[in-house]
Design an enzyme around this catalytic site. Structure first.
Site, PDB file in Angstrom:
ATOM      1  N   GLY A 133      10.119 -60.891  74.700  1.00  0.00           N
ATOM      2  CA  GLY A 133      10.677 -61.675  73.595  1.00  0.00           C
ATOM      3  C   GLY A 133      11.580 -62.777  74.122  1.00  0.00           C
ATOM      4  N   SER A 134      11.336 -64.008  73.659  1.00  0.00           N
ATOM      5  CA  SER A 134      12.135 -65.127  74.163  1.00  0.00           C
ATOM      6  C   SER A 134      13.029 -65.722  73.087  1.00  0.00           C
ATOM      7  CB  SER A 134      11.213 -66.206  74.727  1.00  0.00           C
ATOM      8  OG  SER A 134      10.418 -66.747  73.685  1.00  0.00           O
ATOM      9  N   ALA A 177      18.138 -63.062  71.957  1.00  0.00           N
ATOM     10  CA  ALA A 177      18.455 -61.805  72.652  1.00  0.00           C
ATOM     11  C   ALA A 177      17.738 -61.740  73.999  1.00  0.00           C
ATOM     12  CB  ALA A 177      18.073 -60.622  71.770  1.00  0.00           C
ATOM     13  N   GLY A 178      16.448 -62.068  74.000  1.00  0.00           N
ATOM     14  CA  GLY A 178      15.677 -61.989  75.238  1.00  0.00           C
ATOM     15  C   GLY A 178      16.206 -62.959  76.281  1.00  0.00           C
ATOM     16  N   HIS A 211      18.041 -62.069  51.474  1.00  0.00           N
ATOM     17  CA  HIS A 211      18.980 -63.201  51.455  1.00  0.00           C
ATOM     18  C   HIS A 211      18.926 -63.819  50.059  1.00  0.00           C
ATOM     19  CE1 HIS A 211      20.827 -67.035  52.430  1.00  0.00           C
ATOM     20  NE2 HIS A 211      21.088 -66.613  53.652  1.00  0.00           N
ATOM     21  N   ARG A 232      25.764 -60.766  51.073  1.00  0.00           N
ATOM     22  CA  ARG A 232      24.393 -61.079  50.638  1.00  0.00           C
ATOM     23  C   ARG A 232      23.800 -60.064  49.677  1.00  0.00           C
ATOM     24  NH1 ARG A 232      22.095 -63.144  56.448  1.00  0.00           N
ATOM     25  NH2 ARG A 232      23.211 -65.112  56.297  1.00  0.00           N
ATOM     26  N   ARG A 278      24.089 -56.760  56.722  1.00  0.00           N
ATOM     27  CA  ARG A 278      24.643 -57.645  57.762  1.00  0.00           C
ATOM     28  C   ARG A 278      25.374 -58.812  57.121  1.00  0.00           C
ATOM     29  NH1 ARG A 278      23.101 -62.540  59.839  1.00  0.00           N
ATOM     30  NH2 ARG A 278      20.928 -62.550  59.177  1.00  0.00           N
ATOM     31  N   SER A 282      24.374 -62.169  63.053  1.00  0.00           N
ATOM     32  CA  SER A 282      23.154 -61.821  63.775  1.00  0.00           C
ATOM     33  C   SER A 282      22.992 -62.642  65.043  1.00  0.00           C
ATOM     34  CB  SER A 282      21.943 -62.024  62.879  1.00  0.00           C
ATOM     35  OG  SER A 282      20.790 -61.876  63.658  1.00  0.00           O
ATOM     36  N   LEU A 283      23.271 -63.935  64.952  1.00  0.00           N
ATOM     37  CA  LEU A 283      23.227 -64.718  66.192  1.00  0.00           C
ATOM     38  C   LEU A 283      24.253 -64.135  67.173  1.00  0.00           C
ATOM     39  CD1 LEU A 283      22.774 -68.447  65.075  1.00  0.00           C
ATOM     40  CD2 LEU A 283      21.087 -66.916  66.100  1.00  0.00           C
TER      41      LEU A 283
HETATM   42  C1  LIG Z   1      15.526 -68.908  58.531  1.00  0.00           C
HETATM   43  C2  LIG Z   1      16.534 -68.053  59.219  1.00  0.00           C
HETATM   44  C3  LIG Z   1      17.863 -68.448  59.260  1.00  0.00           C
HETATM   45  C4  LIG Z   1      18.814 -67.650  59.900  1.00  0.00           C
HETATM   46  N1  LIG Z   1      20.109 -68.083  59.978  1.00  0.00           N
HETATM   47  C5  LIG Z   1      21.012 -67.340  60.668  1.00  0.00           C
HETATM   48  C6  LIG Z   1      22.334 -67.816  60.859  1.00  0.00           C
HETATM   49  O1  LIG Z   1      22.687 -68.920  60.457  1.00  0.00           O
HETATM   50  N2  LIG Z   1      23.204 -67.024  61.524  1.00  0.00           N
HETATM   51  C7  LIG Z   1      22.859 -65.790  62.014  1.00  0.00           C
HETATM   52  O2  LIG Z   1      23.701 -65.119  62.596  1.00  0.00           O
HETATM   53  N3  LIG Z   1      21.587 -65.340  61.867  1.00  0.00           N
HETATM   54  C8  LIG Z   1      20.657 -66.072  61.230  1.00  0.00           C
HETATM   55  N4  LIG Z   1      19.374 -65.633  61.103  1.00  0.00           N
HETATM   56  C9  LIG Z   1      18.999 -64.361  61.754  1.00  0.00           C
HETATM   57  C10 LIG Z   1      18.813 -64.588  63.234  1.00  0.00           C
HETATM   58  O3  LIG Z   1      18.220 -65.828  63.470  1.00  0.00           O
HETATM   59  C11 LIG Z   1      17.913 -63.511  63.863  1.00  0.00           C
HETATM   60  O4  LIG Z   1      18.262 -62.258  63.427  1.00  0.00           O
HETATM   61  C12 LIG Z   1      18.046 -63.539  65.367  1.00  0.00           C
HETATM   62  O5  LIG Z   1      17.869 -64.844  65.842  1.00  0.00           O
HETATM   63  C13 LIG Z   1      17.061 -62.599  66.020  1.00  0.00           C
HETATM   64  O6  LIG Z   1      17.025 -62.876  67.399  1.00  0.00           O
HETATM   65  P1  LIG Z   1      16.132 -61.988  68.357  1.00  0.00           P
HETATM   66  O7  LIG Z   1      16.225 -62.584  69.699  1.00  0.00           O
HETATM   67  O8  LIG Z   1      16.488 -60.577  68.183  1.00  0.00           O
HETATM   68  O9  LIG Z   1      14.649 -62.149  67.770  1.00  0.00           O
HETATM   69  P2  LIG Z   1      13.746 -63.456  67.637  1.00  0.00           P
HETATM   70  O10 LIG Z   1      14.535 -64.685  67.731  1.00  0.00           O
HETATM   71  O11 LIG Z   1      12.890 -63.281  66.443  1.00  0.00           O
HETATM   72  O12 LIG Z   1      12.829 -63.372  68.926  1.00  0.00           O
HETATM   73  C14 LIG Z   1      11.848 -62.380  69.074  1.00  0.00           C
HETATM   74  C15 LIG Z   1      10.842 -62.864  70.090  1.00  0.00           C
HETATM   75  O13 LIG Z   1       9.984 -61.786  70.440  1.00  0.00           O
HETATM   76  C16 LIG Z   1       8.661 -62.259  70.537  1.00  0.00           C
HETATM   77  N5  LIG Z   1       7.742 -61.144  70.306  1.00  0.00           N
HETATM   78  C17 LIG Z   1       7.660 -60.381  69.192  1.00  0.00           C
HETATM   79  N6  LIG Z   1       6.700 -59.459  69.347  1.00  0.00           N
HETATM   80  C18 LIG Z   1       6.180 -59.630  70.578  1.00  0.00           C
HETATM   81  C19 LIG Z   1       5.135 -59.005  71.302  1.00  0.00           C
HETATM   82  N7  LIG Z   1       4.405 -58.015  70.786  1.00  0.00           N
HETATM   83  N8  LIG Z   1       4.853 -59.447  72.549  1.00  0.00           N
HETATM   84  C20 LIG Z   1       5.543 -60.493  73.088  1.00  0.00           C
HETATM   85  N9  LIG Z   1       6.520 -61.128  72.434  1.00  0.00           N
HETATM   86  C21 LIG Z   1       6.840 -60.706  71.203  1.00  0.00           C
HETATM   87  C22 LIG Z   1       8.567 -63.325  69.459  1.00  0.00           C
HETATM   88  O14 LIG Z   1       7.532 -64.232  69.729  1.00  0.00           O
HETATM   89  C23 LIG Z   1       9.945 -63.969  69.560  1.00  0.00           C
HETATM   90  O15 LIG Z   1       9.953 -65.031  70.483  1.00  0.00           O
HETATM   91  C24 LIG Z   1      18.419 -66.422  60.479  1.00  0.00           C
HETATM   92  C25 LIG Z   1      17.082 -66.026  60.439  1.00  0.00           C
HETATM   93  C26 LIG Z   1      16.138 -66.836  59.831  1.00  0.00           C
HETATM   94  C27 LIG Z   1      14.716 -66.392  59.819  1.00  0.00           C
END
Ligand SMILES: Cc1cc2nc3c(=O)[nH]c(=O)nc-3n(C[C@H](O)[C@H](O)[C@H](O)COP(=O)(O)OP(=O)(O)OC[C@H]3O[C@@H](n4cnc5c(N)ncnc54)[C@H](O)[C@@H]3O)c2cc1C
Length: 614
Positions: free
Chosen positions: A55-56, A59-60, A278, A321, A426, A431-432
């Site tokens: 995952g990129s 978090a990744g 949301h 929310r 949350r 979350s960020l």
């Molecule tokens: C529209 C929107 C607005 C938001 N606004 C905010 C905000 O303002 N503030 C805040 O705190 N949070 C916000 N959030 C929430 C926050 O963005 C996310 O919860 C957070 O970025 C999740 O990060 P992550 O790295 O865990 O997952 P993600 O950013 O979703 O990354 C997951 C990665 O894993 C990869 N992946 C998934 N499955 C597989 C697989 N089987 N094999 C290989 N790769 C895979 C995906 O391609 C993706 O690149 C928002 C979310 C959305 C959708």
């Protein structure tokens, strides 16, 4: 002198490798950097890397950078099912929480209290207290790494209000905070020698005895199934809100693949029923209008012209929310909304803001309004309705300090994980922070673990799993009709929304649990009418759909058995919170492929459980 050009594309390409490059190296970082020549690999002949991050998203990337910063001799590869910026992180708008101004009343203690209360007391307080301290650190680190935050007049990072927060501690870069954060982290990762295996899909986590030995990946370009050995694996695959297929703000790929793989590896899915809605999705489809819009004074208006939040919360539009989303749905149920059925909506009015302010602070959502609904929020109120947005549940974490799971060698971070920071709801902006904080912890944890390993696993299980998947792909890519799976998926999303959405009842959930078993049976009999494995997107849709069905079954079980209201989980037949019986985490594991439920106590160390009033 001839001009040498080194473009951003070159910069990105310099970091992309193929599985062949892993095999060339055995485990050394130097060979990883070498060009893609095929060679012997590790002693068992399988591709290998010290730390494999899946995952990129935020978090990744934070995990990958953390490994390379602290353990520069370890090789790190980030796997992604697509291009690196296809994720929820890139879509995040409003901001990232973390106290950086301690001079005007805010403190870690208040951030922790807001988070605990926001979670409806289902958050684990030991983790939350550490989380808010690390949040401050994270904002400074991002700032130092060059993240172009908006600035206040005195040049410090700009902040605004988010729902459920007593102070302005949501730090932001216009309403593109996530995209800007992600690109800052991506640049840092590439600069630090992290390598990327793009267009690879995680199928399963492999084990050597009771330890994680790597992962099995599908090469989406070729259809090859490859086991990759790793001394440590970090799962950072995001959330599972795509269970509500067409009514969510999240990216299409938020299909909980990492959680599903962890479940299959015997790990627990914690609090799966805690799915966040949301309040402000665009009425058509659910694309997001950030909470920051309400942070800047956005008003919610019903069809009587009333600013109806005054009926529901003293904090008005800036209540958490879960409360605002339910208030909007209640207005819709009372007939106080515009439109009908799934097209019902209320208005979000931002017309008090000047065009200049919108373009400085909310340019993206102006664009979203124009793109999805043809409406310009500078000139008129825009139609909105709640949208499924975030997964509070995730892979159960054994220890917050290193984000280790109960499987040695396997770590999880971000929305995939459940360190119980967010509990039942949350807070906006947390979350960020979660991705940034837990990503770094998981990276450091994985790095430390990997650096203590003397070698790789045997690869036996990884190899067996790869063979199993290969056989399955052969079987399922023969026959079937093209629309069958997509019709089923559409219906699945709709039923999840209708029966496991904002308002839930025992009757509906019970019937839904049965219906999900039927979805499972239909899915098990599905075939994909395309045997060509080159970029077989139907196959990816199939895999994601399978994971979503399994995760929805877990969520439904948790929701059915949680006979109370808490945060985002609202049971109309049990309209009160029940601390006697349900101040507990739901812990779902698979037994013979079926979800089974147990409970675990919430950790309460500092803030007594109290009535949650806003
Ligand atoms: C529209 C929107 C607005 C938001 N606004 C905010 C905000 O303002 N503030 C805040 O705190 N949070 C916000 N959030 C929430 C926050 O963005 C996310 O919860 C957070 O970025 C999740 O990060 P992550 O790295 O865990 O997952 P993600 O950013 O979703 O990354 C997951 C990665 O894993 C990869 N992946 C998934 N499955 C597989 C697989 N089987 N094999 C290989 N790769 C895979 C995906 O391609 C993706 O690149 C928002 C979310 C959305 C959708």
């Amino acid at each position: 002198m001839s001009e040498q050009k080194f473009t951003r594309r070159d910069f990105l390409q310099s970091a992309c490798i193929s599985v062949g490059a892993l095999a060339a190296s055995g485990s050394g970082v130097s060979a990883l950097a070498a060009d893609n020549k095929k060679d012997s690999g590790n002693k068992d002949g399988l591709p290998s890397v010290d730390v494999l991050v899946i995952g990129s998203g935020g978090a990744g990337l934070r995990a990958a950078v953390a490994v390379r910063k602290k353990y520069p001799n370890l090789s790190v590869v980030v796997v992604n099912k697509g291009m690196p910026s296809r994720n929820a992180t890139c879509m995040a708008e409003g901001g990232i929480n973390g106290v950086i101004d301690f001079e005007h009343g805010d403190s870690h203690e208040l951030h922790a209290y807001d988070t605990v209360k926001g979670s409806d007391f289902l958050g684990d307080q030991d983790a939350i207290i550490k989380f808010v301290e690390k949040a401050t650190e994270a904002i400074h680190e991002l700032d130092y790494a060059g993240m172009p935050f908006n600035r206040q007049k005195n040049n410090t990072v700009a902040r605004r209000f988010a729902g459920g927060a007593k102070y302005e501690r949501c730090n932001y870069a216009a309403d593109k905070t996530g995209s800007i954060l992600m690109h800052t982290c991506l640049d840092e990762a590439i600069t630090r020698g992290v390598k990327f295996l793009l267009d690879h899909y995680l199928l399963d986590v492999a084990m050597d005895g009771d330890k994680c030995e790597g992962a099995v990946l599908l090469d989406m370009q070729t259809g090859d199934v490859t086991p990759v050995l790793a001394k440590a694996v970090v799962l950072a695959t995001g959330g599972y809100t795509r269970v509500f297929f067409n009514r969510t703000s999240t990216p299409f790929n938020a299909s909980g693949d990492g959680i599903a793989a962890a479940l299959r590896a015997g790990l627990a899915f914690k609090d799966p029923e805690m799915l966040q809605f949301h309040p402000t999705g665009i009425r058509t489809g659910g694309a997001l209008i950030t909470e920051a819009a309400r942070g800047l004074g956005g008003k919610l208006i019903n069809n009587k012209g009333e600013r109806f939040m005054s009926k529901y919360s003293k904090r008005m539009e800036l209540a958490p929310r879960d409360i605002v989303a339910r208030s909007i749905e209640t207005e819709i149920r009372l007939g106080n909304a515009f439109g009908e059925g799934m097209s019902s909506y209320v208005l979000l009015d931002l017309t008090h803001l000047s065009e200049e302010q919108i373009m400085n602070e909310l340019p993206q959502i102006r664009h979203v309004g124009l793109l999805f609904d043809g409406m310009d929020l500078v000139k008129e109120p825009i139609p909105i309705r709640p949208t499924a947005h975030y997964s509070m549940g995730g892979i159960e974490i054994a220890k917050f300090d290193d984000m280790s799971t109960h499987l040695p060698g396997l770590f999880a971070a971000g929305e995939t994980s459940c360190a119980s920071i967010h509990g039942a709801n949350r807070l906006g902006g947390n979350s960020l922070t979660d991705t940034t904080v837990t990503g770094k912890l998981a990276g450091e944890g994985a790095g430390e673990y990997a650096s203590k390993q003397t070698g790789f696993g045997s690869g036996k299980h990884a190899h067996e799993l790869a063979q199993k998947w290969q056989a399955k792909f052969k079987e399922i890519t023969s026959g079937g009709t093209s629309n069958e799976m997509y019709d089923l998926r559409e219906e699945f999303g709709k039923q999840n929304w209708d029966n496991m959405g904002i308002y839930r009842t025992g009757d509906k959930l019970e019937a839904h649990a049965k219906s999900l078993e039927e979805f499972q049976a239909k899915y098990d009999a599905l075939k994909i009418p395309n045997p060509n494995m080159t970029y077989n997107t139907a196959l990816i849709d199939y895999l994601e759909f399978g994971n979503l069905i399994m995760l929805a079954r877990c969520a439904c079980l948790g929701a059915l058995e949680r006979k109370e209201c808490r945060g985002a989980h609202f049971r109309e037949d049990y309209p009160k919170r029940d601390d006697v019986n349900f101040l507990k985490h739901s812990i779902v594991t698979l037994k013979d492929g079926k979800p089974t439920l147990a409970y675990k106590d919430v950790v309460i160390t500092k803030y007594p459980v109290e009535e949650r009033k806003y």
